[in-house]
Scaffold this active site. Structure first.
Site, PDB file in Angstrom:
ATOM      1  N   LYS A   1     -13.244  19.030  11.485  1.00 18.38           N
ATOM      2  CA  LYS A   1     -14.142  19.233  12.628  1.00 18.38           C
ATOM      3  C   LYS A   1     -13.984  20.666  13.100  1.00 18.38           C
ATOM      4  O   LYS A   1     -12.959  21.047  13.666  1.00 18.38           O
ATOM      5  CB  LYS A   1     -13.792  18.250  13.745  1.00 18.38           C
ATOM      6  CG  LYS A   1     -13.757  16.790  13.288  1.00 18.38           C
ATOM      7  CD  LYS A   1     -13.215  15.871  14.358  1.00 18.38           C
ATOM      8  CE  LYS A   1     -13.049  14.455  13.828  1.00 18.38           C
ATOM      9  NZ  LYS A   1     -12.000  14.356  12.783  1.00 18.38           N
TER      10      LYS A   1
ATOM     11  N   THR B   1       0.840  -1.193   0.000  1.00 14.23           N
ATOM     12  CA  THR B   1       0.000   0.000   0.000  1.00 14.23           C
ATOM     13  C   THR B   1       0.875   1.243   0.000  1.00 14.23           C
ATOM     14  O   THR B   1       2.014   1.224   0.447  1.00 14.23           O
ATOM     15  CB  THR B   1      -0.906   0.038   1.241  1.00 14.23           C
ATOM     16  OG1 THR B   1      -0.081   0.131   2.411  1.00 14.23           O
ATOM     17  CG2 THR B   1      -1.772  -1.192   1.331  1.00 14.23           C
TER      18      THR B   1
END
Length: 543
Positions: free
Chosen positions: A440, A186
């Site tokens: 956020k 990956t």
């Protein structure tokens, strides 16, 4: 009590799902179909079968046997396709080496995978020589040269010469279909690369299911026997999304471009009449901007976009050139394809961009849902958000030599993608962000992908990345990094006005409009062309 097993006639052939079985149909129905490399080398499928046998014999002569690992360092080529088949068909494991990683990471992956033989393209010789003394398990290296470069010292031979000297017939054995066929690593932005692996059974089932999903489309996004296929996702990355296996099974003409050079790619599209490809948004953006492509007819080209979200702006530019562009979704751990944004005939038209840019509907055999923190499915109402989790027959069963991360990946018996999104009543998934990329701010969650899509709708914007940066008052605030299209001008106030229009319509909240907009010449990318948001956050976190 267990259900009864079928009775097997002693002479019956069990037909294991092995990669070699994918060759039967094309050799029976399309043996003279072409496989082209850079417009310079042309083979038939009959040649492919012969070369697979020669490669297997050449590798056996170098000590490769069942359980060995052969690592490949090459551009997209006919040679890579031959390795896709010959190595696993021998019962060995093919490691597809990400040649865009740093030398230190390439060294790590070769040692971690315990490679026995490495096949090296001449272009990667400096990297290989720099790490060679630190390789722990590699016994032999083979050389590839497109221009007749002599074999360097320390190599056992040159690829084409070894094939020419080898016998064409190899008796590929039957063995357990759950045997490992491939390994690759990956390209995450944190920690060391993780090894994922797939069995023969998994690769065959991925080939059959995704091939069925593509062929089932009535018109848009269909892959069929008359297509001409060219990958634009590296073959070292998730088997080029598995499409070379599908193209081979269907017996279609295949074109391999070597190194990705825009002028070469566009020339091959025109010269070889390419009709089906796949790539990340960065590659599509690069091709649309290339001056060599301005006069080329792209209207027959079908193009799956994956790896990163495709913005409506990029999709619109592609559609203006006549490209049948649509989204595919998956990840390294999923082999990779889970969904395709193919469109029903009734939905085709000038207003179909929102469907083309959705994450897509599951291909056959994919069980996919969005779930809350307790793995309860969220409603399929097109708005209830949860983590995307999946079960299919072809998901990696873990990370190589990494049991702790493997358990995290498979917590609760579902593979966790770390993506969040929602599913509507028609089965369309829409990924709204990566869990780690959600911004956020003041108690509200802002989707960086949604903001990127809205910003990219401005005609002056070429590329965009939105990241969260620390803010003393709000915790985090969005920062937009914008690359303008060539010859275009735009200032931050005008772009904020563009976004406030969407806020007034209720598309985004007013908190989602970034105070900070920075115009840059380029955006940091990973080795496979995805936005590297971790690097961008590190670069801009201090303001």
């Amino acid at each position: 009590m267990n259900p009864p097993l079928i009775e097997r006639t002693p002479s019956a052939y069990a037909y294991p799902l092995l990669i070699k079985q994918l060759l039967h149909t094309p050799l029976a129905t399309a043996p003279d179909q072409e496989i082209v490399y850079r417009g310079q080398v042309r083979h038939t499928y009959r040649d492919l079968a012969t070369r697979i046998g020669r490669l297997a014999n050449a590798l056996a002569g170098q000590g490769i046997a069942p359980g060995s690992t052969v690592a490949m360092m090459d551009w997209d080529s006919h040679r890579y396709l031959e390795c896709f088949f010959a190595v696993p068909m021998m019962g060995a494991v093919l490691q597809t080496v990400n040649i865009r990683l740093s030398p230190e990471q390439i060294l790590y992956t070769l040692n971690h995978a315990r490679a026995d033989v490495v096949i090296v393209n001449a272009e990667f010789l400096p990297v290989f020589e720099a790490i060679r003394s630190q390789l722990e398990t590699v016994k032999t290296a083979l050389f590839i040269s497109d221009d007749g470069q002599p074999v360097p010292p320390g190599f056992a031979g040159e690829y084409e010469a070894l094939l020419a000297a080898a016998a064409p017939d190899y008796d590929f054995p039957d063995f357990d279909e759950n045997a490992r066929a491939t390994t690759f690593y990956t390209t995450g932005t944190t920690g060391l690369p993780k090894g994922v692996y797939f069995s023969h059974r998994q690769l065959v089932l991925h080939t059959l299911a995704v091939g069925l999903g593509l062929a089932a489309a009535p018109r848009q996004g269909s892959l069929h026997r008359d297509d001409v296929y060219m990958p634009l996702t590296p073959m070292f990355h998730v088997h080029a999304w598995g499409l070379p296996y599908i193209a081979t099974l269907l017996g279609v003409k295949q074109v391999y471009p070597g190194r990705y050079v825009p002028a070469t790619i566009l020339q091959l599209v025109e010269q070889e009449q390419v009709t089906f490809s796949h790539c990340v948004p960065t590659i599509l953006h690069m091709l649309l901007l290339a001056p060599e492509g301005k006069a080329i007819d792209l209207s027959r080209w079908k193009l799956i976009i994956g790896g990163s979200a495709m913005t409506a702006g990029l999709a619109r530019q592609a559609r203006e050139r006549g490209i049948d562009v649509f989204t595919g979704y998956g990840m390294s751990e999923t082999c990779p394809i889970l969904t395709l944004a193919q469109i029903d005939d009734a939905d085709l038209g000038e207003a179909d961009l929102p469907l083309r840019t959705k994450t897509g509907r599951p291909v056959p055999l994919v069980n996919l849902m969005t779930a809350d923190g307790e793995l309860n499915p969220t409603p399929r109402d097109g708005k209830s958000v949860g983590e995307v989790v999946a079960r299919t027959p072809w998901l990696t069963q873990g990370y190589l030599h990494n049991p702790a991360s493997s358990e995290t990946l498979w917590a609760g018996g579902w593979l966790h993608t770390q993506d969040i999104g929602h599913i509507d009543a028609r089965g369309y998934l829409q990924v709204t962000d990566r869990i780690k990329d959600v911004i956020k701010t003041g108690g509200e969650w802002i989707s960086s992908l949604e903001l990127e899509d809205l910003i990219a709708r401005h005609p002056a914007v070429g590329e965009v990345a939105v990241i969260g940066v620390p803010d003393e008052k709000w915790g985090e605030r969005p920062l937009a990094l914008v690359v303008l299209r060539a010859g275009q001008s735009l200032d931050a106030d005008a772009l904020r006005t563009h976004l406030k229009g969407y806020a007034d319509q209720g598309v985004i909240s007013r908190y989602g409009v970034p105070e900070r907009i920075v115009f840059v010449s380029e955006l940091a990318k990973t080795s496979v062309g995805k936005l590297n948001k971790r690097a961008l956050r590190e670069q801009y976190a201090a303001g």
